[in-house]
Design an enzyme around this catalytic site. Structure first.
Site, mmCIF file in Angstrom:
data_model
loop_
_atom_site.group_PDB
_atom_site.id
_atom_site.type_symbol
_atom_site.label_atom_id
_atom_site.label_comp_id
_atom_site.label_asym_id
_atom_site.label_seq_id
_atom_site.Cartn_x
_atom_site.Cartn_y
_atom_site.Cartn_z
ATOM 1 N N SER A 151 0.826 -1.205 0.000
ATOM 2 C CA SER A 151 0.000 0.000 0.000
ATOM 3 C C SER A 151 0.860 1.255 0.000
ATOM 4 C CB SER A 151 -0.888 0.000 1.249
ATOM 5 O OG SER A 151 -1.513 1.249 1.437
ATOM 6 N N TYR A 176 -2.196 -0.179 10.076
ATOM 7 C CA TYR A 176 -2.397 -0.725 8.733
ATOM 8 C C TYR A 176 -1.114 -0.595 7.906
ATOM 9 C CZ TYR A 176 -3.884 -0.955 3.859
ATOM 10 O OH TYR A 176 -3.980 -1.270 2.533
#
Length: 363
Positions: A151, A176
């Site tokens: 990501s 995350y």
């Protein structure tokens, strides 16, 4: 240019997170390619967001599968965090290409539900790596290429833009992001130790039809349609490298076909066959411009009335914990190695989303 060293014909391809936004679009794209192949889709169908949307994506795959009898489509419900289940999938189906898209997504949700991220993103990915490792003992040739989702969040609060894969990414600003950086480290270790060709893809703000309802463009649409206010963070001083899902899928396909080469180092041990790429639009858009285009396209599609008072529903608010002010992808490596650069304009992509939203929700 990277050499294409993997042919999909007659191969078994495992895609985790197959009912997810990117995963379902990848499966559908594979269905449309020439030649026979077996596609194993795996998803736990959790209720992080509306499961009906995941069922809708799977229905679309089933309809496409019926038109392509040369493709064998198998869907399995289960979690990558279940080691016994994952080991069983590899032993039964012998996948040659593995695309791990299953993960707990979302920056803000990681603040309130951290356990879900450790279970799926760390333990789950470990189980995938272990299964890839043992594939070489179980079936001929084992896994030829592991492709996995990272990501843009790994760049954290980096102020140097555009973000390049060579940049230091040791200061995540959300759990995350930390799990995604951990995935890259885990993959490198296994690539080095067990000679597993692996490629990580840092996705930049993916959007499009049947996307994730927790993403800003989807949430904004729901709120505007209901007459609620939308909150634009950092008082609108945010930029995002929005990437249309078809561009993401095209990038994944090209990467899947080109596994990093296995090589032996001067110590007679394997060099890690490992790479990481950015997939972004290489064109960050101001969030205020983004919502203005979204508003226009929702009116055009008939989701909102022509006289909708957009300004009265727009609230500028401070930055939220875990968010970053800008994402901006340096995609030069992707362009150099695969001759690929995302091309869908923001207006074109949001138009397709608005038209889908109108049809799906009968708005």
């Amino acid at each position: 240019m990277e050499q294409t060293n993997i042919n999909f014909k007659n191969k078994t391809i495992l895609i985790t997170g197959a009912a997810g936004f990117i995963g379902s679009n990848l499966v559908r794209r594979l269905m449309e390619l020439d030649g026979s192949m077996t596609i194993i889709g795996l998803d736990n169908l959790n209720d992080y967001y509306d499961v009906a949307l995941k069922d809708h994506r799977l229905d679309q795959i089933d309809k496409l599968s019926a038109k392509h009898p040369e493709k064998k489509w198998i869907f399995l419900k289960g979690s990558i965090s279940d080691k016994t289940f994952i080991d069983g999938v590899f032993k039964q189906y012998h996948p040659k290409i593995v695309v791990n898209l299953a993960a707990q997504a979302g920056v803000r949700y990681s603040i309130t539900n951290p356990d879900a991220y450790i279970e799926s993103n760390i333990i789950g990915f470990h189980n995938i790596l272990e299964a890839c490792r043992h594939s070489y003992e179980i079936y001929d040739g084992g896994v030829e290429h592991l492709v996995y989702a990272s990501s843009s969040s790994v760049y954290g609060g980096n102020t140097k833009v555009p973000f390049a894969t060579e940049d230091k990414v040791d200061n995540p600003v959300s759990l995350y992001a930390a799990t995604k950086k951990s995935n890259e480290l885990q993959a490198h270790a296994y690539s080095k130790l067990y000679n597993i060709p692996s490629t990580g893809l840092r996705f930049f703000t993916v959007y499009g039809p049947a996307g994730r309802p927790d993403m800003a463009y989807f949430g904004f649409t729901d709120k505007l349609r209901s007459g609620s206010d939308i909150e634009i963070y950092n008082y609108g001083n945010c930029k995002r490298d929005f990437t249309y899902v078809d561009d993401i899928v095209e990038g994944i396909l090209r990467v899947m076909k080109s596994a990093p080469a296995k090589q032996i180092g001067t110590d007679n041990l394997p060099l890690a066959p490992y790479k990481v790429y950015n997939i972004g639009n290489n064109k960050p858009e101001n969030l205020l411009d983004f919502v203005d285009i979204l508003h226009q396209e929702l009116i055009r599609a008939g989701v909102l009335p022509e006289d909708y008072d957009f300004e009265s529903h727009k609230k500028l608010v401070p930055m939220q914990p875990g968010d970053v002010p800008v994402t901006y992808a340096d995609t030069s490596a992707l362009e150099r190695d695969f001759g690929f650069k995302p091309k869908t304009s923001l207006r074109e992509g949001l138009r397709k989303f608005a038209e889908w939203y109108k049809e799906y929700y009968h708005a």
